[in-house]
Design an enzyme around this catalytic site. Sequence first.
Site, short mmCIF file in Angstrom:
data_model
loop_
_atom_site.label_atom_id
_atom_site.label_comp_id
_atom_site.label_asym_id
_atom_site.label_seq_id
_atom_site.Cartn_x
_atom_site.Cartn_y
_atom_site.Cartn_z
N SER A 96 -4.85 10.81 17.36
CA SER A 96 -3.54 11.09 16.75
C SER A 96 -2.62 11.75 17.77
CB SER A 96 -3.74 11.98 15.53
OG SER A 96 -4.52 13.11 15.88
N ASN A 119 -13.43 12.77 24.06
CA ASN A 119 -12.56 13.23 23.00
C ASN A 119 -11.88 14.53 23.40
OD1 ASN A 119 -11.44 12.78 20.39
ND2 ASN A 119 -12.65 14.49 19.62
N HIS A 162 -12.29 10.53 12.15
CA HIS A 162 -12.75 9.75 10.99
C HIS A 162 -12.82 8.25 11.29
CE1 HIS A 162 -13.29 8.84 6.75
NE2 HIS A 162 -12.30 7.97 6.82
N GLN A 163 -11.74 7.70 11.88
CA GLN A 163 -11.68 6.25 12.10
C GLN A 163 -12.65 5.77 13.17
OE1 GLN A 163 -9.70 4.34 10.21
NE2 GLN A 163 -8.67 6.07 9.23
N ASP A 189 0.55 4.72 15.27
CA ASP A 189 1.09 3.99 14.13
C ASP A 189 2.38 4.66 13.61
OD1 ASP A 189 0.00 6.30 13.19
OD2 ASP A 189 -1.24 5.40 11.64
N ARG A 204 -10.13 -2.12 7.39
CA ARG A 204 -9.18 -3.12 7.89
C ARG A 204 -8.67 -2.75 9.27
NH1 ARG A 204 -4.39 -0.27 8.99
NH2 ARG A 204 -2.78 -0.56 7.42
N LYS A 240 0.87 -1.18 0.00
CA LYS A 240 0.00 0.00 0.00
C LYS A 240 0.90 1.23 0.00
CE LYS A 240 -2.36 1.57 3.68
NZ LYS A 240 -3.44 1.71 4.68
N MET A 276 -5.45 1.84 18.93
CA MET A 276 -5.38 1.78 17.47
C MET A 276 -4.77 3.04 16.84
SD MET A 276 -6.62 -1.17 17.18
CE MET A 276 -6.54 -1.24 15.41
N GLY A 277 -4.59 4.09 17.62
CA GLY A 277 -4.17 5.37 17.01
C GLY A 277 -2.68 5.48 16.75
P1 NAD Z 1 -8.73 12.32 12.67
O1 NAD Z 1 -7.81 13.43 12.32
O2 NAD Z 1 -10.02 12.21 11.95
O3 NAD Z 1 -9.04 12.32 14.25
C1 NAD Z 1 -8.02 12.54 15.18
C2 NAD Z 1 -8.53 12.24 16.57
O4 NAD Z 1 -7.46 12.47 17.51
C3 NAD Z 1 -9.67 13.12 17.01
O5 NAD Z 1 -10.52 12.38 17.87
C4 NAD Z 1 -8.97 14.23 17.76
O6 NAD Z 1 -9.82 14.91 18.67
C5 NAD Z 1 -7.91 13.43 18.47
N1 NAD Z 1 -6.78 14.23 18.93
C6 NAD Z 1 -6.10 15.17 18.22
N2 NAD Z 1 -5.13 15.71 18.99
C7 NAD Z 1 -5.19 15.10 20.21
C8 NAD Z 1 -4.46 15.19 21.42
N3 NAD Z 1 -3.44 16.04 21.54
N4 NAD Z 1 -4.81 14.40 22.46
C9 NAD Z 1 -5.83 13.51 22.35
N5 NAD Z 1 -6.56 13.37 21.23
C10 NAD Z 1 -6.25 14.14 20.17
O7 NAD Z 1 -7.85 10.99 12.49
P2 NAD Z 1 -8.35 9.52 12.21
O8 NAD Z 1 -8.37 9.29 10.74
O9 NAD Z 1 -9.55 9.23 13.02
O10 NAD Z 1 -7.09 8.68 12.76
C11 NAD Z 1 -6.84 8.62 14.16
C12 NAD Z 1 -5.49 7.99 14.38
O11 NAD Z 1 -5.49 6.64 13.91
C13 NAD Z 1 -4.34 8.68 13.64
O12 NAD Z 1 -3.22 8.74 14.51
C14 NAD Z 1 -4.05 7.74 12.48
O13 NAD Z 1 -2.72 7.83 12.04
C15 NAD Z 1 -4.32 6.41 13.17
N6 NAD Z 1 -4.56 5.29 12.27
C16 NAD Z 1 -4.09 4.08 12.66
C17 NAD Z 1 -4.29 2.97 11.86
C18 NAD Z 1 -3.80 1.63 12.32
O14 NAD Z 1 -3.83 0.67 11.54
N7 NAD Z 1 -3.40 1.47 13.56
C19 NAD Z 1 -4.98 3.10 10.64
C20 NAD Z 1 -5.49 4.34 10.29
C21 NAD Z 1 -5.27 5.44 11.12
#
Ligand code: NAD
Length: 322
Positions: A200, A160, A138-139, A223, A111, A67, A220-221
């Site tokens: 994130s 949140n 988003h996730q 990565d 996934r 990917k 899950m966040g």
């Molecule tokens: P998003 O930008 O839509 O949402 C971000 C989230 O993090 C929001 O809930 C926001 O309020 C919160 N946030 C931002 N700053 C923060 C802080 N300082 N303290 C606490 N919370 C905070 O992002 P998303 O698309 O929902 O992705 C969320 C995370 O998941 C990202 O870090 C992304 O890289 C990760 N991710 C992981 C995988 C995996 O396979 N593990 C896959 C996709 C995304």
Amino acid sequence: MYIVPEAAIADLITPEASFDAVEAVFAAMARGDAYNFPVIREAIGHEDALYGFKGGFDQSGMALGLKAGGYWPHNLERRGIINHQSTVFLFDPDTGRMAAMVGGNLLTALRTAAASSVSIKHLARKDATVLGMVGAGHQSHFQLRAAVRQRKFEKVVGWNYHPDMLPKLAETAADLGLPFEAVSLDELGAQADVIITITSAFSPSLMTAQVRPGTHLACMGTDTKGKQEVETSLLASATVFTDEVAQSVSIGEAQHAVADGVLKGADIVQIGEVINRTHPGRRSADEITLFDGTGVGLQDLAVASAVLDIAIERGVAIEVDF
Ligand code: NAD
């Protein structure tokens, strides 16, 4: 070769099919039938973008590829398109020829949600009724939808960092027929039997003292190097599971605990071992189990392969002479 455009994906794959594909590839990884290549992730010095590749080979599912994609933080505001952009490239393992190019944006969310859902199926207490959500981006919506399939949850509690994002998550819970309560992290930990963290953040939100014995967490966040969602000591008091140990200790939630010397890579269990029943998983009702979901390339290949088969079957895949 075939092309499966991003716009076609939603009609081609269900959360159930994503779950099955991810559970199967985690099992294959633990059997040694599938492995991931080292991750490449670069700040390219343009548009503040992070770009990279996650790839691997699954010999049991015959999925080879990668990917490519990443995170363009200004996409939404400047161009009206989502910030995460990715494409999956599949190759014929017998010849090395390009087999397919598949839109990877929706598949990434599906996934990722499937991975935490797999962890809940295999590690959460059977009597879990309250689901805690830390994060509302988003996730989180995909995470919530996939999680509720695994236990008879009666309620969702959510916290949140940006509270204004919680009403949208409450709508998703309502859509699933579940009451939703916005709470403090203290209340969330006190009520939840299962907690998903999907933020994130680069510093911990959830503290060890806020988590009850018997809780299952899917973190899950995290990565990327430097990100962190939960206090390091929580990993020392939990049994830690992951998709892949090499990623967990380097870019996953466990990176901090390992760096601080409170957790060893050798103590982290691949979730595939639990799926294959070579590890018992949860051992008691009081044990805290924590799944460090770092996101591996094989997950992407698994769901993309599943989509490709259906797309060809339904005549939706565009065939190109290449
Ligand atoms: P998003 O930008 O839509 O949402 C971000 C989230 O993090 C929001 O809930 C926001 O309020 C919160 N946030 C931002 N700053 C923060 C802080 N300082 N303290 C606490 N919370 C905070 O992002 P998303 O698309 O929902 O992705 C969320 C995370 O998941 C990202 O870090 C992304 O890289 C990760 N991710 C992981 C995988 C995996 O396979 N593990 C896959 C996709 C995304």
